[in-house]
Write a protein that holds these residues in place. Structure first.
Motif, PDB file in Angstrom:
ATOM      1  N   SER A   1       3.056  -1.195   5.337  1.00  0.00           N
ATOM      2  CA  SER A   1       2.220  -1.960   4.407  1.00  0.00           C
ATOM      3  C   SER A   1       0.805  -1.400   4.357  1.00  0.00           C
ATOM      4  CB  SER A   1       2.190  -3.444   4.802  1.00  0.00           C
ATOM      5  OG  SER A   1       1.507  -3.648   6.034  1.00  0.00           O
ATOM      6  N   ALA A   2       0.278  -0.947   5.490  1.00  0.00           N
ATOM      7  CA  ALA A   2      -1.068  -0.365   5.524  1.00  0.00           C
ATOM      8  C   ALA A   2      -1.102   0.970   4.781  1.00  0.00           C
ATOM      9  CB  ALA A   2      -1.522  -0.176   6.971  1.00  0.00           C
ATOM     10  N   LEU A   3      -0.018   1.739   4.877  1.00  0.00           N
ATOM     11  CA  LEU A   3       0.046   3.018   4.161  1.00  0.00           C
ATOM     12  C   LEU A   3       0.084   2.797   2.651  1.00  0.00           C
ATOM     13  CD1 LEU A   3       2.575   4.979   6.410  1.00  0.00           C
ATOM     14  CD2 LEU A   3       0.113   5.353   6.232  1.00  0.00           C
ATOM     15  N   TYR A   4       0.871   1.807   2.201  1.00  0.00           N
ATOM     16  CA  TYR A   4       0.915   1.491   0.771  1.00  0.00           C
ATOM     17  C   TYR A   4      -0.465   1.114   0.238  1.00  0.00           C
ATOM     18  CZ  TYR A   4       6.058   1.296   0.483  1.00  0.00           C
ATOM     19  OH  TYR A   4       7.387   1.609   0.475  1.00  0.00           O
ATOM     20  N   LEU A   5      -1.269   0.481   1.085  1.00  0.00           N
ATOM     21  CA  LEU A   5      -2.583   0.012   0.646  1.00  0.00           C
ATOM     22  C   LEU A   5      -3.674   1.067   0.828  1.00  0.00           C
ATOM     23  CD1 LEU A   5      -2.681  -3.736   1.739  1.00  0.00           C
ATOM     24  CD2 LEU A   5      -2.169  -2.747  -0.491  1.00  0.00           C
TER      25      LEU A   5
ATOM     26  N   LYS B   1      13.147   2.549   2.193  1.00  0.00           N
ATOM     27  CA  LYS B   1      12.823   1.775   0.985  1.00  0.00           C
ATOM     28  C   LYS B   1      13.151   2.564  -0.277  1.00  0.00           C
ATOM     29  CE  LYS B   1       9.417  -1.408   2.851  1.00  0.00           C
ATOM     30  NZ  LYS B   1       8.093  -2.036   2.694  1.00  0.00           N
ATOM     31  N   TYR B   2      12.895   3.860  -0.261  1.00  0.00           N
ATOM     32  CA  TYR B   2      13.235   4.686  -1.411  1.00  0.00           C
ATOM     33  C   TYR B   2      14.744   4.678  -1.647  1.00  0.00           C
ATOM     34  CZ  TYR B   2      14.426   8.845  -4.083  1.00  0.00           C
ATOM     35  OH  TYR B   2      14.970   9.696  -5.002  1.00  0.00           O
TER      36      TYR B   2
ATOM     37  N   ASN C   1      11.973   1.757 -10.846  1.00  0.00           N
ATOM     38  CA  ASN C   1      11.878   1.777  -9.389  1.00  0.00           C
ATOM     39  C   ASN C   1      10.552   2.408  -8.945  1.00  0.00           C
ATOM     40  OD1 ASN C   1      12.446   2.009  -6.628  1.00  0.00           O
ATOM     41  ND2 ASN C   1      13.667   3.866  -6.919  1.00  0.00           N
ATOM     42  N   LEU C   2       9.413   1.777  -9.327  1.00  0.00           N
ATOM     43  CA  LEU C   2       8.110   2.378  -9.039  1.00  0.00           C
ATOM     44  C   LEU C   2       7.809   2.383  -7.542  1.00  0.00           C
ATOM     45  CD1 LEU C   2       5.861   3.682 -10.670  1.00  0.00           C
ATOM     46  CD2 LEU C   2       4.631   1.523 -10.636  1.00  0.00           C
ATOM     47  N   ILE C   3       8.130   1.288  -6.850  1.00  0.00           N
ATOM     48  CA  ILE C   3       7.896   1.237  -5.401  1.00  0.00           C
ATOM     49  C   ILE C   3       8.726   2.299  -4.691  1.00  0.00           C
ATOM     50  CG2 ILE C   3       8.181  -0.153  -3.308  1.00  0.00           C
ATOM     51  CD1 ILE C   3       5.823  -0.993  -4.917  1.00  0.00           C
ATOM     52  N   GLY C   4       9.947   2.498  -5.127  1.00  0.00           N
ATOM     53  CA  GLY C   4      10.786   3.538  -4.539  1.00  0.00           C
ATOM     54  C   GLY C   4      10.195   4.919  -4.731  1.00  0.00           C
ATOM     55  N   LEU C   5       9.694   5.186  -5.949  1.00  0.00           N
ATOM     56  CA  LEU C   5       9.100   6.498  -6.228  1.00  0.00           C
ATOM     57  C   LEU C   5       7.813   6.694  -5.427  1.00  0.00           C
ATOM     58  CD1 LEU C   5       9.645   6.753 -10.092  1.00  0.00           C
ATOM     59  CD2 LEU C   5      11.094   7.606  -8.235  1.00  0.00           C
ATOM     60  N   ILE C   6       7.010   5.629  -5.306  1.00  0.00           N
ATOM     61  CA  ILE C   6       5.795   5.687  -4.491  1.00  0.00           C
ATOM     62  C   ILE C   6       6.166   5.949  -3.034  1.00  0.00           C
ATOM     63  CG2 ILE C   6       3.894   4.287  -3.568  1.00  0.00           C
ATOM     64  CD1 ILE C   6       3.728   2.963  -6.355  1.00  0.00           C
ATOM     65  N   SER C   7       7.234   5.293  -2.562  1.00  0.00           N
ATOM     66  CA  SER C   7       7.680   5.475  -1.172  1.00  0.00           C
ATOM     67  C   SER C   7       8.066   6.924  -0.909  1.00  0.00           C
ATOM     68  CB  SER C   7       8.871   4.563  -0.866  1.00  0.00           C
ATOM     69  OG  SER C   7       8.523   3.207  -1.018  1.00  0.00           O
ATOM     70  N   LYS C   8       8.732   7.538  -1.884  1.00  0.00           N
ATOM     71  CA  LYS C   8       9.131   8.939  -1.726  1.00  0.00           C
ATOM     72  C   LYS C   8       7.912   9.849  -1.657  1.00  0.00           C
ATOM     73  CE  LYS C   8      11.777  12.651  -3.899  1.00  0.00           C
ATOM     74  NZ  LYS C   8      12.485  13.108  -5.111  1.00  0.00           N
TER      75      LYS C   8
END
Length: 427
Positions: free
Chosen positions: A260-264, A286-287, A299-306
């Protein structure tokens, strides 16, 4: 300045040979002259005499060698190129905006001789990837950010001595629910919806924050429509255009960051960040999970995760932890590795689990909080970097959408960037 001489110590010999090769190609010369001078193992007086014997008109000092710089400044007229630091750390021109690097010298020098615009030559000679490899920039986000800055520098590299006027930089990201928009097609570009638009000239920090809040509202609308999945707005914090703060603020130890900290965008902050193996496992997980089950929305969160997985992987070895989800793995980190660190998270579940556990005595928990206004590190240099970074993230996201859907897709993104009203890149 008719000749460039590279002055170095024995310790820097390998670096200078590599630099000489690259500069020779950029400047179109066979090989630059090099001079090796004694290092710290030799008394100052002897070193000074050797340095003073060199035939130099002006010495441009690298900040890397303090003692050598001190001696050179006593022997010759010197010059220094300012560096903006912030998130630009680790990069160098032509991957840093020229207007953020002021040329400083007490010697009167014709401005025409101050700046060599090598960005265009780096582009035309296809040297960008090689130079970024030398700098160690292998993460896709920072690498794409650097490449977009290079393109801007190739069009704007005004001599910058003593004072550096800022050009007008404009960035636009648009979206279409009807498939990919060609940014060079004026009609389809005009018909596409604006997701984010910003012009940076005076007060770039204020302009960027204002634009980020507009983009946040647009993303929330797309999430409400079911076009984008919930949480897609974290891309604004990931890029750094919206900042974060940690609580408590007085943190002096390294932060072990969960997913969660990395996403932010904890990597955009001045804190020392350690990335546990569990966070890398979770990003990949998650991806993969979203790629398998997403059907109604992009799947934007998935693409961001990748993207984020590839970015943190490029930073080197992860901090040791079990290869499991972080809410389990963080509790299983070796106590000896926890001591002297803090756990950084936005996850309420991890916060509740950590507080009151025996592990809290070894590593305090730090809460990562989303901000919508300026913080201490949100300065001019930071705002320019994160602007380029947000643009680059959407470019990489759309590249993934192209791979998945071709010219179609529930939503597609396009972007243009301008310097003084001249487009320097688009996607």
């Amino acid at each position: 300045m008719n000749e460039l001489v590279l002055v170095h110590t024995e310790r820097a010999k390998d670096n200078v040979e590599r630099l000489n090769e690259l500069l020779s190609r950029v400047l179109g010369k066979e090989g630059l002259k090099t001079e090796m001078v004694p290092g710290d193992e030799v008394p100052w007086k002897e070193r000074f005499e050797k340095i003073k014997s060199l035939d130099l008109d002006l010495a441009i000092i690298s900040p890397a060698g303090t003692s050598l710089s001190s001696l050179v400044s006593k022997a010759f007229e010197t010059a220094h190129v300012s560096f903006p630091f912030s998130l630009w750390w680790g990069l160098t021109y032509p991957f840093v905006p020229r207007f953020l690097q002021r040329f400083n010298s007490l010697k009167e020098i014709s401005e025409e001789k101050v700046i060599l615009n090598v960005a265009g030559k780096v582009l035309s000679n296809e040297m960008a990837d090689e130079l970024l490899d030398v700098l160690g920039e292998r993460g896709p986000i920072r690498r794409e950010t650097a490449l977009n800055v290079l393109k801007m520098n190739s069009q704007y590299s005004k001599p910058c001595k003593d004072e550096c006027p800022r050009p007008k930089l404009r960035f636009e990201i648009r979206y279409s629910k009807k498939g990919k928009v060609d940014p060079k097609d004026k009609i389809s570009w005009r018909e596409a919806e604006v997701l984010w638009s910003v012009t940076l000239a005076e007060s770039p920090e204020e302009q960027l924050l204002k634009s980020a809040k507009g983009a946040l509202n647009k993303l929330k609308g797309l999430m409400d429509e079911g076009i984008l999945e919930r949480g897609s707005d974290t891309v604004l914090w990931l890029s750094g255009v919206l900042p974060v703060e940690v609580e408590p603020k007085e943190v002096s130890v390294p932060l072990i960051a969960d997913t969660s900290a990395l996403y932010l965008g904890i990597l955009n902050t001045p804190y020392r960040v350690r990335i546990p193996r569990c966070a890398m496992y979770e990003l990949l997980h998650k991806y993969e999970e979203r790629a398998k089950r997403t059907s109604k929305y992009v799947n934007l969160i998935g693409l961001i995760s990748k993207l984020l997985f590839e970015e943190v992987k490029a930073r080197g070895s992860p901090y040791p932890s079990p290869p499991d989800l972080c809410d389990k793995a963080l509790l299983q980190i070796d106590p000896l590795l926890l001591e002297g660190n803090a756990i950084a998270t936005e996850d309420v579940g991890i916060e509740m689990m950590w507080k009151g556990s025996p592990m809290e005595k070894l590593a305090k928990l730090v809460k990562v909080k989303r901000l919508y206004n300026k913080t201490e590190y949100y300065n001019e240099a930071y705002s320019y970097f994160t602007t380029f970074q947000l643009f680059s993230i959407f470019k990489l996201i759309d590249k993934e959408l192209e791979r998945l859907y071709g010219g179609k897709g529930t939503i597609r993104f396009s972007g243009k960037a301008y310097v003084n009203d001249q487009a320097f890149t688009s996607f």
